[in-house]
Design a protein around this motif. Structure first.
Motif, mmCIF file in Angstrom:
data_model
loop_
_atom_site.group_PDB
_atom_site.id
_atom_site.type_symbol
_atom_site.label_atom_id
_atom_site.label_comp_id
_atom_site.label_asym_id
_atom_site.label_seq_id
_atom_site.Cartn_x
_atom_site.Cartn_y
_atom_site.Cartn_z
ATOM 1 N N ILE A 17 59.268 5.079 65.356
ATOM 2 C CA ILE A 17 59.680 5.839 64.177
ATOM 3 C C ILE A 17 60.860 5.177 63.484
ATOM 4 N N VAL A 18 61.843 4.729 64.252
ATOM 5 C CA VAL A 18 63.011 4.070 63.665
ATOM 6 C C VAL A 18 62.612 2.761 62.994
ATOM 7 N N SER A 19 61.731 1.995 63.620
ATOM 8 C CA SER A 19 61.332 0.723 63.016
ATOM 9 C C SER A 19 60.533 0.940 61.738
ATOM 10 N N SER A 20 59.719 2.001 61.679
ATOM 11 C CA SER A 20 58.969 2.252 60.444
ATOM 12 C C SER A 20 59.885 2.745 59.334
ATOM 13 N N LEU A 21 60.957 3.448 59.675
ATOM 14 C CA LEU A 21 61.895 3.901 58.655
ATOM 15 C C LEU A 21 62.764 2.757 58.134
ATOM 16 N N LEU A 22 63.112 1.831 58.993
ATOM 17 C CA LEU A 22 63.995 0.735 58.605
ATOM 18 C C LEU A 22 63.253 -0.500 58.116
ATOM 19 N N ALA A 23 61.921 -0.487 58.205
ATOM 20 C CA ALA A 23 61.149 -1.673 57.828
ATOM 21 C C ALA A 23 61.303 -1.951 56.339
ATOM 22 N N LYS A 24 61.311 -3.225 56.022
ATOM 23 C CA LYS A 24 61.427 -3.642 54.630
ATOM 24 C C LYS A 24 60.123 -3.318 53.913
ATOM 25 N N LYS A 25 60.229 -2.592 52.853
ATOM 26 C CA LYS A 25 59.055 -2.255 52.070
ATOM 27 C C LYS A 25 58.728 -3.418 51.143
ATOM 28 N N THR A 26 57.472 -3.804 51.098
ATOM 29 C CA THR A 26 57.065 -4.898 50.230
ATOM 30 C C THR A 26 56.554 -4.341 48.915
ATOM 31 N N ILE A 27 57.042 -4.914 47.843
ATOM 32 C CA ILE A 27 56.603 -4.522 46.516
ATOM 33 C C ILE A 27 55.650 -5.595 46.033
#
Length: 114
Positions: A17-27
């Motif tokens: 959960i923490v890694s999915s929240l902190l993951a860099k979102k790609t645009i």
């Protein structure tokens, strides 16, 4: 025992959960994802076509290479086992290898030029 399994599961879920929240979102942007060629549109595709036949031969080689690696410990097991057990095991393994090779050959996966 059950407590250790539960603690491990909770830690794994928290980390995911923490890694999915902190993951860099790609645009997704067309300009950023296209190859750069001095500000002009590229003349041809930047990606070269990859031969799937080569990939298939590489995968087949990898599979048979791993199987040969599994045969090597049989040499070490010679003093620890009886001759009939060793011959039965190695013969069965080699028959499976040969059947797989025959199947790949019969399917035409080993023909490079077609």
């Amino acid at each position: 025992m059950f407590t250790a399994i539960m603690v491990t599961a909770v830690i794994a879920v928290v980390v995911m959960i923490v890694s999915s929240l902190l993951a860099k979102k790609t645009i997704s942007d067309r300009e950023k994802s296209s190859p750069f060629e001095c500000g002009f549109d590229p003349k041809s595709s930047a990606r070269l076509p990859f031969s799937l036949r080569f990939f298939l031969i590489a995968i087949i080689f990898l599979i048979f290479d791993v199987e040969i690696t599994l045969l090597l410990p049989l040499v070490i097991a010679i003093p620890a086992s009886s001759l009939t057990t060793l011959l039965t095991t190695s013969s069965f393994f080699i028959i499976i290898l040969m059947a797989g090779l025959y199947f790949e050959w019969h399917q035409g996966a080993l023909e490079w030029s077609t």
